[in-house]
Design an enzyme around this catalytic site. Structure first.
Site, PDB file in Angstrom:
ATOM      1  N   HIS A   4       0.845  -0.701  -0.158  1.00  0.00           N
ATOM      2  CA  HIS A   4       0.358   0.113  -0.620  1.00  0.00           C
ATOM      3  C   HIS A   4       0.676   1.081  -0.052  1.00  0.00           C
ATOM      4  O   HIS A   4       0.839   2.411  -1.158  1.00  0.00           O
ATOM      5  CB  HIS A   4      -0.511   0.354   1.472  1.00  0.00           C
ATOM      6  CG  HIS A   4      -1.520   1.335   1.791  1.00  0.00           C
ATOM      7  ND1 HIS A   4      -2.525   1.834   1.249  1.00  0.00           N
ATOM      8  CD2 HIS A   4      -1.517   2.051   2.067  1.00  0.00           C
ATOM      9  CE1 HIS A   4      -2.396   2.685   1.228  1.00  0.00           C
ATOM     10  NE2 HIS A   4      -2.232   3.107   2.594  1.00  0.00           N
ATOM     11  N   HIS A  22       3.641   6.884   5.523  1.00  0.00           N
ATOM     12  CA  HIS A  22       1.802   7.551   5.708  1.00  0.00           C
ATOM     13  C   HIS A  22       2.363   6.699   7.004  1.00  0.00           C
ATOM     14  O   HIS A  22       1.032   7.256   7.286  1.00  0.00           O
ATOM     15  CB  HIS A  22       1.876   8.146   5.130  1.00  0.00           C
ATOM     16  CG  HIS A  22       0.607   7.093   4.441  1.00  0.00           C
ATOM     17  ND1 HIS A  22       1.447   5.993   3.166  1.00  0.00           N
ATOM     18  CD2 HIS A  22      -0.528   6.619   4.495  1.00  0.00           C
ATOM     19  CE1 HIS A  22       0.454   5.681   3.144  1.00  0.00           C
ATOM     20  NE2 HIS A  22      -0.621   5.231   3.832  1.00  0.00           N
ATOM     21  N   GLU A  64       0.908   5.327  12.455  1.00  0.00           N
ATOM     22  CA  GLU A  64      -0.673   4.421  13.464  1.00  0.00           C
ATOM     23  C   GLU A  64      -0.752   3.183  13.177  1.00  0.00           C
ATOM     24  O   GLU A  64      -1.026   3.126  14.411  1.00  0.00           O
ATOM     25  CB  GLU A  64      -1.944   5.136  11.711  1.00  0.00           C
ATOM     26  CG  GLU A  64      -3.156   5.310  12.267  1.00  0.00           C
ATOM     27  CD  GLU A  64      -3.380   6.387  13.344  1.00  0.00           C
ATOM     28  OE1 GLU A  64      -3.027   6.764  13.663  1.00  0.00           O
ATOM     29  OE2 GLU A  64      -4.810   6.596  13.328  1.00  0.00           O
ATOM     30  N   ASP A  65      -0.355   2.476  11.879  1.00  0.00           N
ATOM     31  CA  ASP A  65      -0.360   1.524  12.111  1.00  0.00           C
ATOM     32  C   ASP A  65       0.507   0.076  12.504  1.00  0.00           C
ATOM     33  O   ASP A  65       0.839  -0.860  12.793  1.00  0.00           O
ATOM     34  CB  ASP A  65      -0.866   0.280  10.757  1.00  0.00           C
ATOM     35  CG  ASP A  65      -1.873   1.465  10.299  1.00  0.00           C
ATOM     36  OD1 ASP A  65      -2.549   1.980  11.365  1.00  0.00           O
ATOM     37  OD2 ASP A  65      -2.316   1.039   9.132  1.00  0.00           O
ATOM     38  N   ASP A 120      -3.208   8.561  -0.732  1.00  0.00           N
ATOM     39  CA  ASP A 120      -3.833   7.528   0.067  1.00  0.00           C
ATOM     40  C   ASP A 120      -4.820   6.375  -0.371  1.00  0.00           C
ATOM     41  O   ASP A 120      -5.375   5.865  -0.152  1.00  0.00           O
ATOM     42  CB  ASP A 120      -3.593   7.481   1.217  1.00  0.00           C
ATOM     43  CG  ASP A 120      -3.794   6.457   3.274  1.00  0.00           C
ATOM     44  OD1 ASP A 120      -3.691   5.624   2.230  1.00  0.00           O
ATOM     45  OD2 ASP A 120      -4.828   7.335   3.591  1.00  0.00           O
ATOM     46  N   ASP A 174     -24.503  14.986 -25.251  1.00  0.00           N
ATOM     47  CA  ASP A 174     -23.474  15.560 -24.839  1.00  0.00           C
ATOM     48  C   ASP A 174     -22.588  14.477 -24.040  1.00  0.00           C
ATOM     49  O   ASP A 174     -21.895  14.790 -22.636  1.00  0.00           O
ATOM     50  CB  ASP A 174     -23.310  16.822 -24.189  1.00  0.00           C
ATOM     51  CG  ASP A 174     -23.688  17.504 -22.867  1.00  0.00           C
ATOM     52  OD1 ASP A 174     -24.633  15.652 -22.748  1.00  0.00           O
ATOM     53  OD2 ASP A 174     -23.778  18.554 -23.023  1.00  0.00           O
TER      54      ASP A 174
HETATM   55 MN    MN Z   1      -3.013   4.358   4.325  1.00  0.00          MN
END
Ligand code: MN
Length: 714
Positions: free
Chosen positions: A48, A72, A76-77, A139, A260
């Site tokens: 990712h 990134h 957080e993870d 992201d 259109d």
């Molecule tokens: Mn991410």
């Protein structure tokens, strides 16, 4: 998944000066940090951040952005910390990663579009560096590309909804149209798969029948204009399923009527050339009636200008053509981008509001190198607003400089009227604190609280100001009425007349007033006197008091005042009908006198105040007043003392300790004179009454570093 060397080569391809070492280290760091984590797709999680880095490299962004893309999700993870990142990659990268992490932690509560608008602004305002926003968008783009792997239907829809409401408009906002369209397209597929499928099928069918032939139409249009010697840039494309669907919704038409599916744009040099191009096209192709719009001579309200027409174009297809010059083109691009601004109450001030955006677009389009791009793109857009959360997560947009009181009023008038304290990010802070972006604000209320006139000095929102004023005004009227009623009652009693409601109602007309309360308020604010009322009710009455009341100051000081006729100042709010004189600082327990002046109410002085001399020959202004303790309104009063203090280490500390020990709170302190040996000081102390002050003065006198203490008088 892109290999390490592939990514480095890709970045170096457009940025030969890229920091290869940082890219390599970030790649490895992220890979190790994410370890064996997996995505919903079953891919390793690490794929990712690598994809996100790849998406960013498509936009030819600088090393720091790519590195941030790789890192990134680590804070957080994974067990990696911001400190690790700072140590390994330096402060710039850690700031960017922190920014993306913070954005990721913000979650839109519910899917109310009312909040979506504010949320977009919040994201913009919080991405102090546009690279933070770019990484966040990349992201989201990758997450949308892999959305199908998430099994929970509701979660998938929530992410798609958020993408549609928040992230696609943001991508549009910063001028990255292809991200915007891809985000929209992916979200549309999730949110309305049936509608999308039918549009895609129909497009496929039309393409097979040779109806959708953008390339061939484009070639012929270019040739047609060139044949007439007109220089023009012509572009064209098939509309996206989502934009077709939007158009079907807006115009309430069915797909078959939609003419259109292909849109073409002709950009020329001048206004004259616009009409020339129109002439050429109308001359060559059959016009579809009712489709021609001249937004050049009459611009749209948002400033958009162009010629629109529909013709049976090359290949005998219905096509839409927009014709404009370069300047109009630029405004049109910005007009679309700035469109949601117009829907806001924020007034579009000429040019200034999206100047940065114009610059950003230019830089994105004509950028020489990534450095130049980044140098110019600080988000300065919403510096005039702050965005704060309630504990429940509701978002409030307030003007810059707003305080917890503004916040409280924004939540609800009742909350504003009764707010007593505020916690900002969990910490108790003064009500006058300026709020900052992202603050979580928790307001405590109390039924005993009322809006304070002092709030008006620091609130910035119109609503807060209006509510406070309204309250103060109504209080003022009530205070004056209460005071006036007391005065009238005393006057009547002193002269041995009975005050009846009937009597008062009978004289209202004489004073041109509508109600007893208005009459009392007039007396309270000294526009009328008690004697005026008495004389109106009983014409010809000889006011005993008139002779009697001409008391000398000396007499008053000797205590000959009739204290049973004194007006109690209980419950009157200082600052409205009653003011405590700043010359003598009266305290409960002091013998006091009131001086009534028109429009100002009553000023309370101590009976020995020098300032009273100037009212000696105006007995009608004197009002006999008394203290009356009211436990419902315990109130601190400011007393002022003069102190002469030894100039030696620790003497000030001793002084404040002594005052504090007796419960006095120093509210102001001024050194009036300073010599080698002594300080002379004026100290304001908040105390409950004269007794407390006397205790403090006695304690001070017993203190060795203090040479003299006097209560300030007049
Ligand atoms: Mn991410």
């Amino acid at each position: 998944m892109m290999r390490q060397y592939q990514l480095v080569e890709l970045v170096r391809g457009y940025d030969p000066g890229a920091d290869e070492d940082a890219l390599n280290r970030a790649y490895v760091f992220s890979m190790k940090a994410h370890g064996s984590q997996q995505r919903a797709s079953g891919d390793s999680y690490f794929s990712h951040p690598v994809e996100v880095a790849g998406i960013l490299s498509d936009k030819k962004l600088d090393t720091a952005s790519i590195v941030t893309g790789l890192l990134h999700d680590t804070v957080e993870d994974t067990i990696a910390t911001l400190e690790d990142i700072e140590e390994l990659f330096g402060p710039e990268i850690s700031r960017l990663v922190d920014g993306v992490t913070k954005l990721s932690r913000l979650e839109l509560q519910g899917d109310e579009s009312r909040q979506a608008e504010n949320f977009r602004k919040l994201l913009l305002a919080m991405s102090e560096d546009i690279r933070v926003l770019l990484v966040k968008l990349a992201d989201r783009l990758h997450n949308m590309r892999t959305l199908g792997y998430i099994e929970d239907d509701e979660k998938r829809r929530a992410i798609a909804r958020e993408t549609m409401d928040i992230y696609a408009p943001l991508a549009e906002r910063i001028g990255i149209r292809d991200w915007k369209e891809e985000l929209e397209g992916l979200a549309f597929a999730e949110l309305n798969p049936d509608a999308r499928a039918s549009i895609v099928n129909r497009l496929e069918f039309l393409r097979e029948r040779g109806v959708v032939v953008v390339g061939r139409v484009l070639d012929e249009l270019r040739q047609t204009l060139a044949d007439e010697g007109l220089e023009a840039e012509v572009s064209g494309r098939e509309k996206t399923p989502y934009s077709i669907w939007r158009k079907m919704q807006r115009q309430n038409i069915v797909f078959e009527q939609l003419s259109d599916i292909m849109a073409f744009r002709v950009v020329v040099d001048s206004v004259e050339d616009c009409y020339r191009a129109l002439g050429i096209i109308h001359g060559r192709y059959r016009v579809i009636p009712g489709r021609f719009k001249d937004y050049i001579s009459i611009a749209k309200p948002n400033g958009y200008r162009s010629l629109h027409t529909g013709v049976m174009g090359p290949e005998n297809q219905r096509i839409e053509v927009q014709i404009r010059n370069r300047e109009m083109h630029e405004i049109a691009e910005l007009g679309v981008a700035a469109h949601w601004q117009y829907k806001q109450e924020t007034r579009p001030t000429e040019g200034t509001e999206y100047r940065w955006l114009r610059e950003l677009l230019e830089i994105l389009e004509h950028t020489a190198g990534p450095e130049e791009f980044l140098e110019h793109t600080k988000l300065e857009m919403f510096i005039d607003q702050v965005f704060c959360f309630s504990p429940k997560g509701d978002l409030y947009a307030l003007p810059q400089g707003a305080t917890p009181v503004d916040f409280a009023y924004a939540v609800h008038t009742d909350i504003g009227n009764t707010c007593v304290a505020a916690k900002i990010n969990g910490r108790l802070m003064p009500l006058r604190t300026r709020l900052r972006n992202g603050n979580q604000v928790e307001i405590s209320t109390s039924k005993a609280q009322t809006p304070s006139p002092t709030w008006e000095s620091f609130v910035v929102t119109g609503k807060a100001r209006a509510c406070i004023r309204r309250f103060v005004r109504s209080q003022e009227a009530e205070q004056y009425a209460n005071l006036g009623r007391e005065i009238v009652e005393k006057t009547f009693r002193r002269n041995a007349y009975e005050l009846t409601r009937k009597a008062i109602l009978g004289v209202l007309k004489k004073f041109g007033l509508g109600s007893p309360d208005e009459l009392y308020a007039a007396v309270g604010s000294a526009r009328l006197t008690g004697r005026d009322v008495l004389a109106a009710v009983y014409p010809g009455v000889k006011d005993k008091e008139r002779q009697q009341k001409v008391v000398s100051i000396a007499e008053a000081r000797q205590g000959k005042g009739e204290t049973d006729h004194a007006v109690p100042i209980t419950g009157l709010i200082p600052g409205m009908a009653v003011h405590f004189a700043s010359c003598c600082h009266p305290l409960p327990g002091d013998r006091i006198v009131g001086i009534v002046s028109t429009g100002k109410g009553v000023t309370i002085h101590t009976i020995d105040c020098d300032a009273l001399e100037s009212f000696a020959d105006m007995p009608e202004q004197w009002l006999d007043v008394s203290w009356e303790a009211d436990p419902r309104y315990p109130r601190m009063h400011v007393a002022r003392i003069h102190v002469i203090l030894a100039n030696e280490p620790g003497s000030l500390g001793t002084l404040s300790t002594v005052i504090g020990r007796d419960g006095g709170n120093i509210s102001n302190l001024k050194i009036t004179n300073r010599s080698e040996d002594f300080f002379e000081m004026q100290i304001d102390i908040e105390v409950a009454d004269i007794k407390q002050l006397t205790n403090i003065i006695a304690a001070l006198r017993a203190t060795s570093v203090i040479n003299a203490v006097e209560r300030a008088r007049g």
